[in-house]
Design a protein around this motif. Structure first.
Motif, mmCIF file in Angstrom:
data_model
loop_
_atom_site.group_PDB
_atom_site.id
_atom_site.type_symbol
_atom_site.label_atom_id
_atom_site.label_comp_id
_atom_site.label_asym_id
_atom_site.label_seq_id
_atom_site.Cartn_x
_atom_site.Cartn_y
_atom_site.Cartn_z
ATOM 1 N N LEU A 175 0.830 -1.199 0.000
ATOM 2 C CA LEU A 175 0.000 0.000 0.000
ATOM 3 C C LEU A 175 0.871 1.257 0.000
ATOM 4 C CD1 LEU A 175 -2.665 1.474 0.137
ATOM 5 C CD2 LEU A 175 -2.737 1.044 2.605
ATOM 6 N N ARG A 176 1.935 1.253 0.767
ATOM 7 C CA ARG A 176 2.817 2.417 0.804
ATOM 8 C C ARG A 176 3.443 2.669 -0.565
ATOM 9 N NH1 ARG A 176 7.664 2.823 5.173
ATOM 10 N NH2 ARG A 176 8.795 1.550 3.662
ATOM 11 N N GLU A 177 3.820 1.591 -1.256
ATOM 12 C CA GLU A 177 4.389 1.749 -2.601
ATOM 13 C C GLU A 177 3.368 2.376 -3.545
ATOM 14 O OE1 GLU A 177 5.570 -2.197 -3.538
ATOM 15 O OE2 GLU A 177 7.512 -2.047 -2.519
ATOM 16 N N ASP A 178 2.108 1.971 -3.424
ATOM 17 C CA ASP A 178 1.060 2.568 -4.272
ATOM 18 C C ASP A 178 0.882 4.046 -3.962
ATOM 19 O OD1 ASP A 178 0.355 0.637 -6.039
ATOM 20 O OD2 ASP A 178 -1.625 0.222 -5.196
ATOM 21 N N LEU A 179 0.901 4.393 -2.684
ATOM 22 C CA LEU A 179 0.692 5.791 -2.300
ATOM 23 C C LEU A 179 1.879 6.670 -2.665
ATOM 24 C CD1 LEU A 179 -1.022 5.386 1.207
ATOM 25 C CD2 LEU A 179 -2.082 5.716 -1.031
ATOM 26 N N GLU A 180 3.060 6.070 -2.739
ATOM 27 C CA GLU A 180 4.246 6.851 -3.095
ATOM 28 C C GLU A 180 4.207 7.325 -4.541
ATOM 29 O OE1 GLU A 180 7.360 4.179 -2.031
ATOM 30 O OE2 GLU A 180 7.492 4.902 0.045
#
Length: 440
Positions: A175-180
């Motif tokens: 999820l963090r990779e998507d938000l980045e």
């Protein structure tokens, strides 16, 4: 209560199944309490699990590394002698009693099978290399935790790109990779504590956020309309589009298999590149089929966390009779996992006190510390103890007859902690809030 371990002397070999918070804490407590035999800690994950609280907050926001999230849990085992078996999956359990009648009646822990020595428990496991074997034990701590619930028709292996849950470190990393790659339009489905934390973290990161909740108000079944309205208003003030009383009917994907929209039950179509489902979790119980244990949305235990002779359960997977509240409950809170893991370890070593800790949970959202202690229901009477909900800094207590069933506070740690401490001894309203109306 009879117990096979108590009657046959101290256990010599114990396995903790599940390197969850409860499992790690149980392993540490077994050693602290004096257990000197063989101690196994096994988990199906090939890598060390992380501490859950940061996954929807600091880790997701990028202010905590994956290594730090893992260390927060595993530092509890520093200096503890334990045989760690990661990548090892428990596939079955055989315990020394005939459990058919017990399972049908849902009654107390049955006596030891006279045909058995009352000692040996057999745990079937599948090692990381694919080999199956059986481990013979004197005691088992069941701490396999729970898995996130997915929308009907969707599974981890079939989800579109951009669709997430938050339960394990890998979930938070994806999820963090998507938000980045943002800014994104994030749809959070479910306005419980985890969903609300994800929404707050994403909003603080500059993303457009829509929060979808099937109930008329967030968390209303647990804390009632006053607190539910407060939660909804807090998120709206921060720019979150809060949609209540609707569910997700469908998710749409583009030609590349990535999420492009979420369709709600009222016909609304929301363009979105990220969706996070916070629909609760189900305890990991499949491996216990045929064990003879009573399984009913959790491993059913008595008030001491004993599920059978030589078998205890702790954390998300445990369902036990709470003496103070007079009800059977299963609690998925972090603090509960710690306390139950330690209590279950002592129970396995012969202690027989009931587990009566008052459930407690906290959440960080938009700079506010939100705390809930107890076991309230949405239809309980709500009384403001301190502050004013419109001021965003307040404390309310929940009352059912002459009992205090819970306390909810925003940036009010002292009255919440004080009330929880008093509730551990008595739920009588006059004992928890000795002055009429409590503290002003």
């Amino acid at each position: 209560m009879l117990d096979g371990l108590e009657s046959l002397g101290p256990p010599r070999r114990i396995a903790v199944v599940g390197a969850s918070v409860a499992g790690v804490c149980a392993a540490a407590e077994l050693r602290r309490a004096g257990f000197e035999g063989d101690l196994l800690l096994l988990d199906r994950s090939p890598t060390a699990p992380a501490d859950p609280p940061p996954l929807s907050k600091e880790h997701l926001a990028g202010t905590m590394s994956s290594g730090q999230a893992v260390a927060r849990l595993w530092d509890r085992l520093d200096g503890i002698e334990v045989s760690l078996r990661l990548g090892t999956t428990a596939t079955g359990l055989r315990i020394p009693f005939r459990g058919d009648a017990h399972a049908a009646a849902g009654g107390p822990v049955p006596p030891v099978d006279a045909a058995h020595d009352g000692r040996s428990i057999e745990l079937d496991v599948l090692d990381a290399d694919g080999s199956a074997r059986t481990v013979v034990l004197d005691g088992v701590v069941i701490a396999t935790g729970s898995s996130p619930r997915w929308p009907e028709g969707m599974a981890p292996t079939s989800r579109p790109s951009g669709v997430h849950v938050i339960r394990e470190l890998a979930d938070s990393v994806r999820l963090r990779e998507d938000l980045e790659h943002g800014p994104r339009h994030v749809v959070v489905v479910g306005a419980g504590f985890i969903g609300a934390e994800v929404a707050a973290t994403a909003r603080a990161g500059g993303h457009e956020v829509t929060m979808v909740e099937a109930a008329p108000l967030p968390m209303s079944r647990a804390v009632g309309p006053l607190v539910g309205r407060w939660v909804a208003d807090l998120h709206r003030e921060q720019g979150v589009d809060v949609r209540l009383g609707v569910t997700v009917l469908d998710v749409e994907v583009d030609s590349g298999g990535a999420l492009c929209a979420v369709v709600l039950s009222d016909g609304t179509r929301i363009d979105a590149t990220v969706a996070v489902f916070g629909l609760g979790a189900a305890p990991e119980l499949g491996w216990l089929n045929g064990s003879g244990l009573v399984v009913r949305d959790g491993v059913v235990c008595d008030e001491t966390l004993s599920a059978a002779h030589g078998v205890v359960a702790a954390g998300d997977v445990a369902r036990w009779q709470h003496r103070l509240f007079g009800e059977e409950m299963r609690v998925e809170h972090w603090e509960n996992a710690i306390e139950q893991g330690e209590h279950a370890a002592r129970r396995l070593l012969g202690r027989t006190e009931p587990f009566t800790s008052v459930p407690w949970f906290w959440s960080d959202q938009y700079g506010h510390k939100i705390q809930l202690a107890g076991r309230p229901r949405g239809d309980d009477q709500v009384q403001v103890i301190r502050g004013d909900p419109t001021s965003r800094r307040f404390c309310v207590a929940f009352r059912r007859g002459d009992r205090c069933t819970g306390v909810f506070g925003v940036d009010q740690p002292v009255p919440v902690v004080r009330a929880r401490t008093k509730m551990a001894s008595s739920l009588d309203w006059s004992d928890v809030w000795p002055s009429e109306g409590g503290e002003k």
